[in-house]
Design a protein around this motif. Structure first.
Motif, short mmCIF file in Angstrom:
data_model
loop_
_atom_site.label_atom_id
_atom_site.label_comp_id
_atom_site.label_asym_id
_atom_site.label_seq_id
_atom_site.Cartn_x
_atom_site.Cartn_y
_atom_site.Cartn_z
N ARG A 38 0.73 -1.10 -0.04
CA ARG A 38 -0.27 0.22 -0.12
C ARG A 38 0.81 1.21 0.30
O ARG A 38 1.75 1.23 0.80
N LYS A 42 -1.27 1.49 6.65
CA LYS A 42 -1.79 2.21 7.81
C LYS A 42 -1.91 0.81 8.94
O LYS A 42 -1.52 -0.31 8.61
N THR A 66 -7.13 0.14 0.21
CA THR A 66 -8.25 0.24 1.56
C THR A 66 -9.43 -1.08 1.30
O THR A 66 -9.77 -1.22 0.54
N GLU A 165 -9.29 -3.99 8.25
CA GLU A 165 -9.71 -2.92 8.01
C GLU A 165 -10.33 -1.75 9.42
O GLU A 165 -10.69 -1.24 9.82
#
Length: 329
Positions: A38, A42, A66, A165
């Motif tokens: 990514r 995150k 995401t 997530e």
């Protein structure tokens, strides 16, 4: 053989460079490894790492972003990625919450991902694994002991990615990934073979009037060859095998009609037309349908059908936001 490439030995590298340059807002390539991660990592959630041989595009790099994967590892065409490549992916995206490895059931993939996880765990990175084995066509193949992991893996990426997530624990993400594995089944067929660039010739032979039923995503043989059927007849055959394996009665399902690489969308939608009608006749409600190229086999002409039996949790996670080059929700 006609292929648009430069040097055979640079196929995977140049492909990954091209993906990263096309989608810089989503992903980047690690400098020394065939790994896509990514672009904006995150770090407060479980990281998902998947991958396998190249040649299945958009899988697996197209699903980095995401709500899905944090890293995708690309081996040579139809070849498992090496342990050092997988380890590099794990180390790049690992968080205090841990790493879930999504591995398709091929002997080389399992061995190499396990070795990478063991090396990472020696340095305190917590890893868990889920193995996808959704193919109902054959129990064992050239590449596997047990059922092959094929296009149903996309549902694992989506649903486990959504759970991660949301901030779930590694154990919770692994559990929902396993729930998908337990409830998804796939079968496919091919009208033509594909050519691995390094081989320079088709991976198998098939007559102009034949089809291979139960084909794998590497061109490995299925259950049998037979004369080409109508779209409805081959759909009925594949669905019959899938529906015989799991009782979908009274459940909602997600459907994936997946192209093998050279099958026009026109034909995939004709297949889906029959899938929807058969399921309706059997009282199985279709909640969501995906049609297109999700896990291909280079330029093979063919398709697969995947059905995922849904419950409230899986339905909500399937609908959760996702933003990747190849999948958006």
């Amino acid at each position: 053989m006609k292929k648009l490439l430069n040097q055979v030995e640079r196929v995977e590298l140049e492909m990954l460079q091209g993906i990263a340059k096309a989608h810089p807002q989503y992903l980047k390539k690690l400098p020394d490894y065939n790994v896509l991660v990514r672009a904006q990592p995150k770090t407060d959630k479980v990281a998902l790492v998947s991958g396998g041989g190249s040649g299945h595009e958009p899988a697996h790099g197209g699903f980095v972003g995401t709500g899905m994967l944090d890293a995708a590892v690309a081996g040579a065409v139809f070849t498992s990625p090496t342990p050092d490549q997988v380890e590099a992916a794990i180390r790049e995206v690992a968080t205090p919450a841990g790493v879930l490895l999504v591995v398709k059931n091929y002997t080389g993939d399992i061995m190499n991902f396990e070795m990478a996880a063991e090396m990472a765990e020696m340095d305190g990175i917590k890893c868990m694994t889920v193995v996808t084995n959704d193919d109902v066509a054959v129990q064992d193949s050239l590449y596997t002991t047990g059922r092959r992991g094929v296009a149903g893996t996309i549902f694992v990426h989506k649903i486990a990615g959504a759970k991660a997530e949301q901030g779930a624990s590694l154990e919770e993400v692994q559990a929902v990934a396993q729930k998908v594995v337990d409830n998804v089944r796939t079968m496919g067929a091919a009208l033509s073979p594909c050519t691995v660039p390094a081989a320079g010739k088709p991976g198998f032979e098939i007559g102009e009037d034949e089809m291979e039923v139960g084909i794998g995503i590497h061109g490995e043989p299925g259950t049998h060859k037979e004369k080409i059927m109508s779209a409805n007849d081959i759909t009925d055959h594949l669905l019959g095998k899938i529906l015989a394996d799991i009782d979908y009665t009274g459940h909602e399902v997600a459907v994936l009609v997946n192209g093998a690489g050279a099958t026009p969308l026109m034909e995939l939608y004709i297949i889906n037309n029959r899938v929807a009608d058969v399921l309706a006749e059997k009282g199985i409600k279709v909640y969501k349908t995906l049609v297109g190229n999700y896990m291909t086999s280079l330029e093979m002409a063919g398709f697969s059908i995947s059905l995922l039996r849904l419950d409230d949790e899986l339905r909500a996670l399937l609908d959760a936001p996702a933003d990747t080059p190849a999948y958006k929700a």
